[in-house]
Enzyme design. Structure first.
Site, PDB file in Angstrom:
ATOM      1  N   MET A 153     -11.870   4.967  -0.932  1.00 40.86           N
ATOM      2  CA  MET A 153     -12.667   5.307   0.188  1.00 40.86           C
ATOM      3  C   MET A 153     -13.369   6.624   0.213  1.00 40.86           C
ATOM      4  SD  MET A 153      -9.743   3.667   2.566  1.00 40.86           S
ATOM      5  CE  MET A 153      -8.619   3.905   1.443  1.00 40.86           C
TER       6      MET A 153
ATOM      7  N   MET B   7     -11.783  -5.139   5.392  1.00 41.06           N
ATOM      8  CA  MET B   7     -11.013  -4.255   6.100  1.00 41.06           C
ATOM      9  C   MET B   7     -10.771  -5.026   7.290  1.00 41.06           C
ATOM     10  SD  MET B   7     -10.163  -1.637   3.974  1.00 41.06           S
ATOM     11  CE  MET B   7      -9.268  -0.832   5.367  1.00 41.06           C
TER      12      MET B   7
ATOM     13  N   ASP C 284      -6.995  -6.134   4.302  1.00 42.41           N
ATOM     14  CA  ASP C 284      -6.367  -4.786   4.024  1.00 42.41           C
ATOM     15  C   ASP C 284      -6.272  -4.040   5.542  1.00 42.41           C
ATOM     16  OD1 ASP C 284      -5.289  -2.174   3.529  1.00 42.41           O
ATOM     17  OD2 ASP C 284      -6.748  -1.560   2.265  1.00 42.41           O
TER      18      ASP C 284
ATOM     19  N   MET D  90      -8.928   8.597  -0.725  1.00 43.90           N
ATOM     20  CA  MET D  90      -9.873   9.058   0.308  1.00 43.90           C
ATOM     21  C   MET D  90     -10.157  10.240   0.129  1.00 43.90           C
ATOM     22  SD  MET D  90      -7.467   7.815   3.487  1.00 43.90           S
ATOM     23  CE  MET D  90      -6.363   6.452   3.493  1.00 43.90           C
TER      24      MET D  90
ATOM     25  N   HIS E 113      -8.041   1.413  -4.153  1.00 40.55           N
ATOM     26  CA  HIS E 113      -9.122   1.356  -2.990  1.00 40.55           C
ATOM     27  C   HIS E 113      -9.748   2.806  -3.013  1.00 40.55           C
ATOM     28  CE1 HIS E 113      -9.465   0.165   1.439  1.00 40.55           C
ATOM     29  NE2 HIS E 113     -10.697   0.350   0.940  1.00 40.55           N
TER      30      HIS E 113
ATOM     31  N   ASP F 132      -4.617   3.873  -2.065  1.00 40.08           N
ATOM     32  CA  ASP F 132      -5.650   4.403  -1.131  1.00 40.08           C
ATOM     33  C   ASP F 132      -6.138   5.811  -1.620  1.00 40.08           C
ATOM     34  OD1 ASP F 132      -6.043   1.996   0.568  1.00 40.08           O
ATOM     35  OD2 ASP F 132      -3.895   2.676   0.964  1.00 40.08           O
TER      36      ASP F 132
ATOM     37  N   HIS G   1      -0.947  -1.184  -4.227  1.00 37.37           N
ATOM     38  CA  HIS G   1      -2.423  -0.853  -3.740  1.00 37.37           C
ATOM     39  C   HIS G   1      -2.292   0.615  -3.375  1.00 37.37           C
ATOM     40  CE1 HIS G   1      -5.852  -1.634  -1.221  1.00 37.37           C
ATOM     41  NE2 HIS G   1      -5.650  -1.036  -0.410  1.00 37.37           N
TER      42      HIS G   1
ATOM     43  N   SER H 232       0.684  -1.094   0.098  1.00 40.01           N
ATOM     44  CA  SER H 232      -0.135  -0.171  -0.043  1.00 40.01           C
ATOM     45  C   SER H 232       0.872   1.312  -0.001  1.00 40.01           C
ATOM     46  CB  SER H 232      -1.066   0.060   1.133  1.00 40.01           C
ATOM     47  OG  SER H 232      -1.478   1.344   1.377  1.00 40.01           O
TER      48      SER H 232
HETATM   49  C1  DX5 Z   1      -6.288   2.100   5.224  1.00 42.05           C
HETATM   50  C2  DX5 Z   1      -6.072   1.670   3.795  1.00 42.05           C
HETATM   51  C3  DX5 Z   1      -4.956   0.792   3.868  1.00 42.05           C
HETATM   52  C4  DX5 Z   1      -3.587   1.231   4.725  1.00 42.05           C
HETATM   53  C5  DX5 Z   1      -2.962   0.098   5.251  1.00 42.05           C
HETATM   54  O1  DX5 Z   1      -7.577   2.745   5.047  1.00 42.05           O
HETATM   55  O2  DX5 Z   1      -6.936   1.281   3.214  1.00 42.05           O
HETATM   56  O3  DX5 Z   1      -4.520   0.388   2.668  1.00 42.05           O
HETATM   57  O4  DX5 Z   1      -2.465   1.489   3.569  1.00 42.05           O
HETATM   58  O5  DX5 Z   1      -2.094   0.283   6.095  1.00 42.05           O
HETATM   59  P1  DX5 Z   1      -1.318  -0.725   7.075  1.00 42.05           P
HETATM   60  O6  DX5 Z   1      -0.758  -1.974   6.371  1.00 42.05           O
HETATM   61  O7  DX5 Z   1      -0.286   0.226   7.736  1.00 42.05           O
HETATM   62  O8  DX5 Z   1      -2.445  -0.964   8.224  1.00 42.05           O
HETATM   63 ZN    ZN Z   2      -6.638   0.160   1.095  1.00 39.90          ZN
END
Ligand code: DX5
Ligand code: ZN
Length: 222
Positions: A68, A137, A175, A37, A66, A35, A33, A8
């Protein structure tokens, strides 16, 4: 089946993204990956299309994006245009999840559906055969480096049962809080794809950490 590793980027050094992508290109990672947001669906803001487009040009690994955000259905074509291979949306953010899955497929991407820790696997009963990936999650979404929610192991078992019962081909992705102690237990529980952010990027040797995760296999017959 091999364990798929999706580092990620959220935990990468954003001042030196070129080096981080180079590291991922050279590594045993299968995907990258990303993210996205919006500060509405989750209480944090990360990055969006300018970063995805730039990474898409140089990263040799398929982009596993991903979302969010609220209304991810408004960004399907833009996501495909960035070069993404996988678009994952939250079931909680989609009023018309079935239609959104169809549109992701029409745009030429694999469709992932993500569940928050409080959302039961049963929510997917009627779409499980249309999904390529179910992402569970194992932390509340929004931040890297949080502690793994233990119930996630039993949730993987419930998802495996749903997949077996329906004959779905969906991969199980987890994740959040994936590290040395949780990763082998997740693989043993039947997880196919491990997303890991802080554990990989904050480790002294990210290439080695990725290789170690990649070598994990279930130690019990599934
Ligand atoms: C959190 C993200 C994850 C995040 C995971 O909302 O979706 O992808 O990067 O981070 P770690 O592996 O540090 O928990
Ligand atoms: Zn993620």
């Amino acid at each position: 089946m091999e364990t798929i590793i999706s580092p990620s980027l959220l935990s990468a050094d954003f001042m030196h993204l070129d080096r981080e992508i180079e590291m991922i290109n050279e590594s045993d990672a299968d995907w990258i990956h990303m993210d996205v947001m919006d500060g509405v669906f989750v209480p944090n803001i990360s990055f969006g299309f300018p970063v995805m487009n730039a990474v898409g040009k140089v990263c040799k690994k398929p982009m596993d994006v991903h979302f969010m955000i609220v209304h991810p259905e408004n960004y399907i074509q833009q996501t495909a245009d960035s070069g993404a291979a996988i678009m994952s949306v939250h079931s909680e953010a989609c009023l018309h999840l079935h239609r959104t899955i169809q549109e992701i497929h029409k745009a030429g991407m694999k469709a992932g559906v993500t569940l928050n820790p409080s959302t039961p696997v049963a929510m997917l009963e009627d779409v499980i055969c249309d999904i390529d990936i179910v992402q569970l999650m194992s932390v509340n979404p929004g931040f890297g480096g949080q502690s793994f929610i233990e119930e996630s192991i039993r949730k993987v078992a419930r998802l495996r049962e749903l997949i077996a019962r329906t004959g779905s081909k969906a991969l199980i992705q987890v994740d959040g809080g994936v590290q040395a102690e949780t990763a082998p237990r997740l693989v043993n529980a039947g997880v196919n794809v491990l997303v890991s952010g802080s554990y990989i990027f904050k480790s002294p040797d990210p290439l080695k950490t990725i290789s170690e995760l990649k070598r994990l296999r279930p130690s019990v017959a599934l």
